[in-house]
Write a protein that holds these residues in place. Structure first.
Motif, PDB file in Angstrom:
ATOM      1  N   GLU A   1       0.829  -1.215   0.000  1.00 12.47           N
ATOM      2  CA  GLU A   1       0.000   0.000   0.000  1.00 12.47           C
ATOM      3  C   GLU A   1       0.862   1.264   0.000  1.00 12.47           C
ATOM      4  O   GLU A   1       0.624   2.196  -0.777  1.00 12.47           O
ATOM      5  CB  GLU A   1      -0.932  -0.005   1.210  1.00 12.47           C
ATOM      6  CG  GLU A   1      -1.889   1.164   1.232  1.00 12.47           C
ATOM      7  CD  GLU A   1      -2.802   1.146   2.460  1.00 12.47           C
ATOM      8  OE1 GLU A   1      -3.597   2.094   2.580  1.00 12.47           O
ATOM      9  OE2 GLU A   1      -2.714   0.218   3.294  1.00 12.47           O
ATOM     10  N   LEU A   2       1.866   1.304   0.842  1.00 15.75           N
ATOM     11  CA  LEU A   2       2.747   2.465   0.907  1.00 15.75           C
ATOM     12  C   LEU A   2       3.550   2.597  -0.377  1.00 15.75           C
ATOM     13  O   LEU A   2       3.708   3.696  -0.925  1.00 15.75           O
ATOM     14  CB  LEU A   2       3.686   2.369   2.117  1.00 15.75           C
ATOM     15  CG  LEU A   2       4.697   3.498   2.290  1.00 15.75           C
ATOM     16  CD1 LEU A   2       4.030   4.862   2.297  1.00 15.75           C
ATOM     17  CD2 LEU A   2       5.504   3.273   3.567  1.00 15.75           C
ATOM     18  N   ARG A   3       4.048   1.487  -0.895  1.00  9.73           N
ATOM     19  CA  ARG A   3       4.795   1.512  -2.150  1.00  9.73           C
ATOM     20  C   ARG A   3       3.943   2.084  -3.280  1.00  9.73           C
ATOM     21  O   ARG A   3       4.373   2.981  -4.012  1.00  9.73           O
ATOM     22  CB  ARG A   3       5.279   0.095  -2.487  1.00  9.73           C
ATOM     23  CG  ARG A   3       6.091  -0.002  -3.744  1.00  9.73           C
ATOM     24  CD  ARG A   3       6.642  -1.399  -3.984  1.00  9.73           C
ATOM     25  NE  ARG A   3       5.598  -2.415  -3.997  1.00  9.73           N
ATOM     26  CZ  ARG A   3       5.532  -3.433  -3.139  1.00  9.73           C
ATOM     27  NH1 ARG A   3       6.442  -3.596  -2.206  1.00  9.73           N
ATOM     28  NH2 ARG A   3       4.563  -4.312  -3.230  1.00  9.73           N
ATOM     29  N   ALA A   4       2.714   1.602  -3.416  1.00 13.80           N
ATOM     30  CA  ALA A   4       1.819   2.093  -4.465  1.00 13.80           C
ATOM     31  C   ALA A   4       1.512   3.572  -4.278  1.00 13.80           C
ATOM     32  O   ALA A   4       1.453   4.333  -5.256  1.00 13.80           O
ATOM     33  CB  ALA A   4       0.525   1.281  -4.472  1.00 13.80           C
ATOM     34  N   SER A   5       1.342   3.990  -3.039  1.00 17.15           N
ATOM     35  CA  SER A   5       1.052   5.394  -2.752  1.00 17.15           C
ATOM     36  C   SER A   5       2.212   6.302  -3.144  1.00 17.15           C
ATOM     37  O   SER A   5       2.005   7.372  -3.736  1.00 17.15           O
ATOM     38  CB  SER A   5       0.734   5.565  -1.269  1.00 17.15           C
ATOM     39  OG  SER A   5       0.543   6.919  -0.950  1.00 17.15           O
ATOM     40  N   MET A   6       3.428   5.896  -2.842  1.00 17.40           N
ATOM     41  CA  MET A   6       4.588   6.725  -3.163  1.00 17.40           C
ATOM     42  C   MET A   6       4.853   6.769  -4.669  1.00 17.40           C
ATOM     43  O   MET A   6       5.219   7.819  -5.201  1.00 17.40           O
ATOM     44  CB  MET A   6       5.823   6.228  -2.413  1.00 17.40           C
ATOM     45  CG  MET A   6       5.731   6.415  -0.905  1.00 17.40           C
ATOM     46  SD  MET A   6       5.421   8.120  -0.366  1.00 17.40           S
ATOM     47  CE  MET A   6       6.934   8.917  -0.882  1.00 17.40           C
ATOM     48  N   ILE A   7       4.629   5.664  -5.356  1.00 15.54           N
ATOM     49  CA  ILE A   7       4.763   5.658  -6.816  1.00 15.54           C
ATOM     50  C   ILE A   7       3.716   6.579  -7.425  1.00 15.54           C
ATOM     51  O   ILE A   7       4.024   7.370  -8.323  1.00 15.54           O
ATOM     52  CB  ILE A   7       4.681   4.223  -7.366  1.00 15.54           C
ATOM     53  CG1 ILE A   7       5.935   3.438  -6.966  1.00 15.54           C
ATOM     54  CG2 ILE A   7       4.483   4.226  -8.884  1.00 15.54           C
ATOM     55  CD1 ILE A   7       5.856   1.943  -7.254  1.00 15.54           C
ATOM     56  N   ALA A   8       2.495   6.494  -6.934  1.00  9.50           N
ATOM     57  CA  ALA A   8       1.426   7.367  -7.431  1.00  9.50           C
ATOM     58  C   ALA A   8       1.756   8.831  -7.159  1.00  9.50           C
ATOM     59  O   ALA A   8       1.508   9.700  -8.007  1.00  9.50           O
ATOM     60  CB  ALA A   8       0.096   6.986  -6.793  1.00  9.50           C
ATOM     61  N   TRP A   9       2.337   9.130  -5.994  1.00 14.33           N
ATOM     62  CA  TRP A   9       2.709  10.510  -5.662  1.00 14.33           C
ATOM     63  C   TRP A   9       3.738  11.033  -6.652  1.00 14.33           C
ATOM     64  O   TRP A   9       3.619  12.151  -7.160  1.00 14.33           O
ATOM     65  CB  TRP A   9       3.263  10.589  -4.242  1.00 14.33           C
ATOM     66  CG  TRP A   9       3.652  11.968  -3.853  1.00 14.33           C
ATOM     67  CD1 TRP A   9       2.850  12.906  -3.264  1.00 14.33           C
ATOM     68  CD2 TRP A   9       4.922  12.608  -4.065  1.00 14.33           C
ATOM     69  NE1 TRP A   9       3.554  14.081  -3.090  1.00 14.33           N
ATOM     70  CE2 TRP A   9       4.821  13.928  -3.577  1.00 14.33           C
ATOM     71  CE3 TRP A   9       6.126  12.202  -4.615  1.00 14.33           C
ATOM     72  CZ2 TRP A   9       5.872  14.835  -3.622  1.00 14.33           C
ATOM     73  CZ3 TRP A   9       7.186  13.094  -4.664  1.00 14.33           C
ATOM     74  CH2 TRP A   9       7.055  14.395  -4.173  1.00 14.33           C
ATOM     75  N   LEU A  10       4.763  10.218  -6.933  1.00 15.70           N
ATOM     76  CA  LEU A  10       5.815  10.633  -7.857  1.00 15.70           C
ATOM     77  C   LEU A  10       5.246  10.846  -9.260  1.00 15.70           C
ATOM     78  O   LEU A  10       5.541  11.853  -9.913  1.00 15.70           O
ATOM     79  CB  LEU A  10       6.937   9.599  -7.878  1.00 15.70           C
ATOM     80  CG  LEU A  10       8.142   9.910  -8.761  1.00 15.70           C
ATOM     81  CD1 LEU A  10       8.797  11.227  -8.360  1.00 15.70           C
ATOM     82  CD2 LEU A  10       9.144   8.766  -8.709  1.00 15.70           C
ATOM     83  N   GLU A  11       4.419   9.936  -9.712  1.00  9.76           N
ATOM     84  CA  GLU A  11       3.824  10.073 -11.043  1.00  9.76           C
ATOM     85  C   GLU A  11       2.906  11.290 -11.125  1.00  9.76           C
ATOM     86  O   GLU A  11       2.867  11.974 -12.145  1.00  9.76           O
ATOM     87  CB  GLU A  11       3.100   8.793 -11.427  1.00  9.76           C
ATOM     88  CG  GLU A  11       4.068   7.650 -11.683  1.00  9.76           C
ATOM     89  CD  GLU A  11       3.419   6.362 -12.083  1.00  9.76           C
ATOM     90  OE1 GLU A  11       2.159   6.243 -11.984  1.00  9.76           O
ATOM     91  OE2 GLU A  11       4.140   5.440 -12.478  1.00  9.76           O
ATOM     92  N   GLN A  12       2.178  11.581 -10.052  1.00  8.26           N
ATOM     93  CA  GLN A  12       1.307  12.755 -10.035  1.00  8.26           C
ATOM     94  C   GLN A  12       2.124  14.044 -10.076  1.00  8.26           C
ATOM     95  O   GLN A  12       1.748  15.003 -10.742  1.00  8.26           O
ATOM     96  CB  GLN A  12       0.392  12.751  -8.812  1.00  8.26           C
ATOM     97  CG  GLN A  12      -0.624  13.882  -8.804  1.00  8.26           C
ATOM     98  CD  GLN A  12      -1.562  13.816  -9.989  1.00  8.26           C
ATOM     99  OE1 GLN A  12      -2.199  12.790 -10.220  1.00  8.26           O
ATOM    100  NE2 GLN A  12      -1.666  14.898 -10.753  1.00  8.26           N
ATOM    101  N   MET A  13       3.246  14.064  -9.367  1.00 11.88           N
ATOM    102  CA  MET A  13       4.109  15.237  -9.417  1.00 11.88           C
ATOM    103  C   MET A  13       4.578  15.484 -10.845  1.00 11.88           C
ATOM    104  O   MET A  13       4.559  16.623 -11.336  1.00 11.88           O
ATOM    105  CB  MET A  13       5.329  15.076  -8.499  1.00 11.88           C
ATOM    106  CG  MET A  13       6.245  16.298  -8.509  1.00 11.88           C
ATOM    107  SD  MET A  13       7.793  16.087  -7.591  1.00 11.88           S
ATOM    108  CE  MET A  13       8.691  15.018  -8.725  1.00 11.88           C
ATOM    109  N   LEU A  14       4.965  14.426 -11.544  1.00 11.10           N
ATOM    110  CA  LEU A  14       5.405  14.578 -12.933  1.00 11.10           C
ATOM    111  C   LEU A  14       4.258  15.083 -13.815  1.00 11.10           C
ATOM    112  O   LEU A  14       4.447  15.972 -14.647  1.00 11.10           O
ATOM    113  CB  LEU A  14       5.952  13.249 -13.462  1.00 11.10           C
ATOM    114  CG  LEU A  14       7.226  12.750 -12.782  1.00 11.10           C
ATOM    115  CD1 LEU A  14       7.603  11.376 -13.332  1.00 11.10           C
ATOM    116  CD2 LEU A  14       8.362  13.729 -12.912  1.00 11.10           C
ATOM    117  N   THR A  15       3.081  14.539 -13.621  1.00  8.13           N
ATOM    118  CA  THR A  15       1.901  14.987 -14.373  1.00  8.13           C
ATOM    119  C   THR A  15       1.639  16.460 -14.118  1.00  8.13           C
ATOM    120  O   THR A  15       1.396  17.236 -15.057  1.00  8.13           O
ATOM    121  CB  THR A  15       0.665  14.141 -14.005  1.00  8.13           C
ATOM    122  OG1 THR A  15       0.927  12.789 -14.363  1.00  8.13           O
ATOM    123  CG2 THR A  15      -0.580  14.636 -14.726  1.00  8.13           C
TER     124      THR A  15
END
Length: 111
Positions: free
Chosen positions: A91-105
């Motif tokens: 859950e934490l791994r998926a959340s941090m990946i999503a955070w990084l991808e959202q920052m790029l977006t």
């Protein structure tokens, strides 16, 4: 080491990412390394117990010439070795990946 990587970034995109991370005050003190805070509510039970003694808990993000590499190891900023330093759960791994991808977006960077 387990990590999540994004490559083939342009110098302009790397400059945007670096500026954003600096604006967020996430610099580690080492060139190209930034500390991304782990959400406390998503930490493992032992990490939650160690927030005061070892925390804050963070993910390392390395910014290179044309790529980003986020470690999936949750580190404790105030202690090198402890039981609370371990890989992020799903859950934490998926959340941090999503955070990084959202920052790029948000920066207009498509990967």
């Amino acid at each position: 080491m387990r990590w999540y990587g994004i490559d083939d970034l342009t110098p302009e995109e790397i400059a945007k990412v670096t500026a954003t991370l600096k604006d967020m005050e996430l610099e580690s003190g080492m060139d190209g390394l930034y500390w991304l805070p782990a959400p406390v509510e998503m930490l493992s039970p032992v990490q939650k117990e160690h927030v005061k003694s070892c925390g804050p808990h963070v993910f390392g993000l390395e910014v290179e010439e044309d790529s980003l590499r986020m470690e999936l190891l949750v580190r404790a900023k105030n202690r090198m070795r402890c039981d609370c330093v371990h890989y992020a759960g799903p859950e934490l791994r998926a959340s941090m990946i999503a955070w990084l991808e959202q920052m790029l977006t948000d920066l207009g960077i498509t990967t």
